[in-house]
Design a protein around this motif. Structure first.
Motif, PDB file in Angstrom:
ATOM      1  N   ARG A 499       0.901  -1.262  -0.087  1.00 16.21           N
ATOM      2  CA  ARG A 499      -0.025   0.102  -0.111  1.00 16.21           C
ATOM      3  C   ARG A 499       0.874   1.167   0.083  1.00 16.21           C
ATOM      4  O   ARG A 499       0.632   2.351  -0.707  1.00 16.21           O
ATOM      5  CB  ARG A 499      -0.829   0.069   1.385  1.00 16.21           C
ATOM      6  N   LEU A 502       2.175   1.757  -3.633  1.00 17.72           N
ATOM      7  CA  LEU A 502       1.095   2.214  -4.679  1.00 17.72           C
ATOM      8  C   LEU A 502       0.975   3.893  -4.280  1.00 17.72           C
ATOM      9  O   LEU A 502       1.034   4.581  -5.351  1.00 17.72           O
ATOM     10  CB  LEU A 502       0.098   1.417  -4.438  1.00 17.72           C
ATOM     11  N   ARG A 503       0.827   4.063  -3.163  1.00 13.12           N
ATOM     12  CA  ARG A 503       0.528   5.265  -2.776  1.00 13.12           C
ATOM     13  C   ARG A 503       1.658   6.435  -2.971  1.00 13.12           C
ATOM     14  O   ARG A 503       1.398   7.489  -3.707  1.00 13.12           O
ATOM     15  CB  ARG A 503       0.285   5.568  -1.271  1.00 13.12           C
ATOM     16  N   CYS A 506       1.993   6.840  -7.234  1.00 12.36           N
ATOM     17  CA  CYS A 506       1.200   7.580  -7.596  1.00 12.36           C
ATOM     18  C   CYS A 506       1.153   9.286  -7.377  1.00 12.36           C
ATOM     19  O   CYS A 506       1.254   9.846  -8.153  1.00 12.36           O
ATOM     20  CB  CYS A 506      -0.283   7.145  -7.335  1.00 12.36           C
ATOM     21  N   VAL A 536      -7.355  -5.279  -3.925  1.00 15.65           N
ATOM     22  CA  VAL A 536      -6.778  -4.681  -4.892  1.00 15.65           C
ATOM     23  C   VAL A 536      -7.399  -3.512  -5.796  1.00 15.65           C
ATOM     24  O   VAL A 536      -6.921  -2.301  -5.767  1.00 15.65           O
ATOM     25  CB  VAL A 536      -5.957  -5.452  -5.938  1.00 15.65           C
ATOM     26  N   ASP A 539      -8.495  -0.715  -3.171  1.00 20.17           N
ATOM     27  CA  ASP A 539      -7.219   0.252  -2.689  1.00 20.17           C
ATOM     28  C   ASP A 539      -6.920   1.096  -3.700  1.00 20.17           C
ATOM     29  O   ASP A 539      -6.535   2.348  -3.606  1.00 20.17           O
ATOM     30  CB  ASP A 539      -6.235  -0.919  -2.268  1.00 20.17           C
ATOM     31  N   ILE A 540      -6.715   0.697  -5.048  1.00 21.80           N
ATOM     32  CA  ILE A 540      -6.250   1.325  -6.198  1.00 21.80           C
ATOM     33  C   ILE A 540      -7.038   2.517  -6.594  1.00 21.80           C
ATOM     34  O   ILE A 540      -6.505   3.792  -6.796  1.00 21.80           O
ATOM     35  CB  ILE A 540      -5.907   0.476  -7.365  1.00 21.80           C
ATOM     36  N   LEU A 544      -5.986   6.794  -6.141  1.00 21.70           N
ATOM     37  CA  LEU A 544      -5.931   7.362  -7.340  1.00 21.70           C
ATOM     38  C   LEU A 544      -6.560   8.737  -7.079  1.00 21.70           C
ATOM     39  O   LEU A 544      -6.349   9.939  -7.530  1.00 21.70           O
ATOM     40  CB  LEU A 544      -6.671   6.746  -8.473  1.00 21.70           C
ATOM     41  N   LEU A 554      -1.299   4.659 -14.528  1.00 19.68           N
ATOM     42  CA  LEU A 554      -0.929   3.623 -13.576  1.00 19.68           C
ATOM     43  C   LEU A 554      -0.836   2.264 -14.170  1.00 19.68           C
ATOM     44  O   LEU A 554      -1.902   1.968 -14.887  1.00 19.68           O
ATOM     45  CB  LEU A 554      -1.835   3.602 -12.174  1.00 19.68           C
ATOM     46  N   ILE A 556      -0.021  -2.059 -13.177  1.00 19.30           N
ATOM     47  CA  ILE A 556       0.018  -2.977 -12.021  1.00 19.30           C
ATOM     48  C   ILE A 556       0.708  -4.421 -12.818  1.00 19.30           C
ATOM     49  O   ILE A 556       0.349  -4.740 -13.734  1.00 19.30           O
ATOM     50  CB  ILE A 556      -1.435  -3.505 -11.645  1.00 19.30           C
ATOM     51  N   LEU A 577     -10.119  -3.414 -12.624  1.00 16.33           N
ATOM     52  CA  LEU A 577      -8.965  -2.488 -13.027  1.00 16.33           C
ATOM     53  C   LEU A 577      -9.033  -1.949 -14.175  1.00 16.33           C
ATOM     54  O   LEU A 577      -8.924  -0.782 -14.629  1.00 16.33           O
ATOM     55  CB  LEU A 577      -7.678  -3.376 -12.741  1.00 16.33           C
ATOM     56  N   VAL A 582      -6.990   1.378 -15.608  1.00 11.28           N
ATOM     57  CA  VAL A 582      -5.577   0.861 -15.103  1.00 11.28           C
ATOM     58  C   VAL A 582      -5.057  -0.221 -15.909  1.00 11.28           C
ATOM     59  O   VAL A 582      -5.690  -1.001 -16.178  1.00 11.28           O
ATOM     60  CB  VAL A 582      -5.549   0.398 -13.828  1.00 11.28           C
TER      61      VAL A 582
END
Length: 686
Positions: A499, A502-503, A506, A536, A539-540, A544, A554, A556, A577, A582
């Motif tokens: 996490r 990812l954060r 971005c 997933v 969270d994404i 975003l 982005l 993955i 996604l 994504v």
């Protein structure tokens, strides 16, 4: 004149008339009396109560036939009894009598022959007695129905012998009522419980206790018995209620088994192992003997789970358990400690060579090829050995040191055995220390992202970045993912780290875009474990929205194993996604166990050719053939291909000739921190 007077003369002297005397007597007793002539069936005498039972006076009955008095229906019913009386037999019977007043009662009638001349009829109202008897009979019938309806065996016995039992008892013991009545009750009790049962009965106890009874076929049945002493006209007797507890015992045994065994492989579990190991050490100490513990870990088991799924992994574990049982001689104990770890206790060995020979046999047997769902697999075990008394005095100490020896076997190339030696435990301590430091890093966000560019092979323009995490280790500085991702996954820390990556990726890309840097995407890796543990797509979407990065910037990156573990869930996530916008890339393509069918089933954008296929090109014809095939496959499925590990111009030229779309590697640029990445980007030609 005779001094002796007969009865008639005496009656006349006292003014008595014999007929009057007879009627007086007949009318004075509760019974109903009558006398009928044998041949004519006519009434010659009737008491007042007899006549009133038919609604008449006595004089009105005299001379009438019995048929006329009782009626045609009853007369026909009485014919068999009358025939017996005519033959000289006294006959008694009870029937319902409807009186002249319309009330019914139960009459007991006795027909007594008087030679050939007549028949005495005596009737008595037995209604009250009949009602009592009927009530008792019904009560007994209800009791018998209950007696037989219950599933619990009920036995009545007196002086140690069976007097009665119900149908449940016949089912429990296999003997009929006729076979059981009169037998000694202890004959039905299991031999080992007879003294207990006998003492219980003699003491007159009434608590419930457990014993066994022997069925007619010879098998012992576990039961619970509760008895009580009662009294009747015959004296004291016992009633025993016997309940079959076979199912309860089986459930208890199953629970006891599960508390000491692994539910998947049926091998003893850690608790069972520790108990047996402790006892083995006690015995060895008393006999001045040796004992050994083998700690076994399957090499690369996680790869099977990730590639073929957990069902295949479970089948593999069961097969390994079977091989353990076959290879380890009695009285040794094999156990599963958890996950892919097993242990063997050798309770009585002469020397270390005995333990080595068992370990070598396990190495050979456990690495033999077998098939899981049509896929041939061969996994090797790494085995650590600790020997009592030289390597440890207690069970915990031996476990710890055998575990340390197993880790040494892994570091020595896997698929081998190692005896414990002083200093090996330091590695285990090091892992625990690393876990503690890594947990602190997660809390403090002590990580840093480096970015490796991806360029278009055709014109060399920047096409994107891959974000690669580094740990700011308090002692060793920046540490690459190979040094800590395994610990993070095994200790449940990978989701939190993922996490953060990812954060941060971005956030950084949004900052660069806003500063006028090239509008290219960033790729973030997700492990198979993260894919299972996290929402997933959710969270994404949240990240975003928080960072403001456009979804199409982005990507993955996932491995093939992600798609194989739970195909339906994986497809749902990838569709979500794609809906977000994504992109999805398959990382390390060609290195897993998966089927190529997923390439057309799932929404995928890119295939990343693993560096192991690129590093020996163009010198290796085999690797060139593999890279060519992947590029052509991607082109036919309209998927872009990315070559990893590109380090030389020759490799780049080959990829350009093959039509590969993108490349990344040290030949283009190593991974760089955010500041150097921005400087590298700004130095690109316009």
């Amino acid at each position: 004149m005779s001094e002796t007077l007969n009865a008639a003369e005496m009656a006349r002297m006292h003014g008595w008339d014999s007929e009057v005397l007879l009627r007086t007597v007949a009318d004075s007793v509760p019974a109903l009396w009558a006398y009928y002539a044998t041949r004519s069936s006519r009434c010659l005498f009737a008491s007042k109560s007899y006549a009133q039972a038919y609604g008449l006076e006595p004089d009105a009955l005299i001379g009438r036939t019995a048929r006329d008095i009782v009626g045609e229906a009853l007369w026909e019913e009485l014919q068999p009894r009358i025939a017996r009386v005519m033959a000289g037999e006294t006959v008694s019977y009870t029937r319902r009598h409807l009186g002249a007043d319309g009330e019914s009662c139960m009459m007991e009638t006795t027909l007594s022959p008087h030679g050939q001349q007549g028949v005495f009829v005596a009737m008595a109202d037995v209604t009250r007695q009949w009602v009592v008897e009927q009530s008792m009979r019904q009560s007994e019938e209800r009791l018998r129905k209950f007696f037989n309806a219950t599933d619990e065996a009920i036995i009545f016995h007196r002086n140690g012998r069976v007097e009665d039992l119900n149908e449940a008892t016949t089912r429990l013991l296999g003997y009929t009522l006729a076979e059981s009545v009169g037998r000694v009750t202890l004959d039905f009790v299991g031999e080992e419980h007879r003294a207990q049962v006998e003492a219980y009965v003699l003491a007159g106890d009434d608590y419930a206790y457990e014993a066994t009874v022997r069925h007619k076929d010879g098998r012992l049945v576990p039961v619970e018995i509760a008895g009580r002493t009662l009294e009747d006209a015959g004296g004291p007797y016992r009633i025993a209620v016997v309940r079959d507890i076979s199912a309860r015992k089986a459930a208890q045994e199953r629970m006891e088994f599960l508390s000491l065994h692994d539910s998947l492989t049926q091998l003893p579990n850690r608790r069972h192992l520790m108990g047996r190991l402790a006892q083995a050490l006690i015995d060895a100490r008393r006999q001045h003997a040796r004992a050994a513990l083998l700690f076994i870990d399957l090499d690369h088991f996680k790869t099977v789970n990730d590639s073929l799924g957990h069902q295949a992994g479970d089948l593999l574990l069961c097969e390994m358990a079977r091989r353990l049982r076959s290879a380890v001689p009695a009285p040794a104990l094999s156990a599963r400690l958890g996950s892919d770890q097993f242990a063997v206790v050798l309770p009585d060995i002469h020397n270390r060579g005995d333990a080595a020979r068992v370990a070598d046999r396990l190495l050979a047997d456990m690495r033999a090829v077998f098939h899981i769902e049509g896929t041939p697999l061969s996994l090797s075990p790494s085995i650590g050995i600790a020997v009592f008394p030289e390597d440890g005095q207690g069970a915990d100490e031996l476990i710890r040191r055998a575990d340390a020896a197993m880790h040494t076997a892994k570091e020595a190339g896997r698929g081998n055995r190692q005896f414990y030696a002083p200093g090996m435990e330091g590695r285990a301590t090091e892992i625990l220390s690393q876990e503690r430091l890594l947990r602190d890093a997660v809390k403090q966000g002590a990580f840093e992202l480096h970015y490796q560019p991806q360029v278009s092979i055709g014109d060399g323009t920047l096409a994107g970045f891959e974000a690669l995490v580094r740990w700011k280790h308090p002692e060793f500085g920046l540490v690459g993912p190979a040094e800590f991702i395994g610990v993070a996954e095994s200790r449940g820390l990978i989701a939190d780290i993922g996490r953060w990556v990812l954060r941060e990726a971005c956030r950084q890309m949004k900052e660069w875009h806003d500063a006028g840097q090239p509008l290219v995407p960033v790729a973030v890796n997700l492990s198979a474990l993260e894919f299972r543990q996290r929402d997933v797509a959710g969270d994404i979407a949240a990240v975003l929205q928080q960072t403001g990065l456009a979804p199409h910037f982005l990507e993955i990156e996932i491995t093939e194993s992600v798609l194989m573990q739970d195909p339906d869930a994986a497809r749902a996530t990838l569709v979500a996604l794609r809906t977000l916008g994504v992109g999805v890339s398959i990382d390390d393509f060609g290195t897993g166990y998966s089927s190529l069918a997923y390439l057309k089933r799932y929404p995928i954008n890119k295939l990343k050719i693993d560096r192991s296929f690129v590093m020996d090109t163009p010198g290796s014809d085999d690797d060139v053939a593999i890279v060519t095939a992947i590029v052509q496959l991607g082109r036919s499925l309209q998927l872009r291909t990315v070559a990893e590990g590109v380090e030389t111009p020759e490799q780049l030229d080959l990829l350009r000739q093959l039509g590969c779309d993108l490349a990344q590697g040290y030949g283009i640029s190593p991974p760089m921190d955010a500041a150097r990445t921005r400087a590298w980007t700004e130095a690109l030609p316009d």
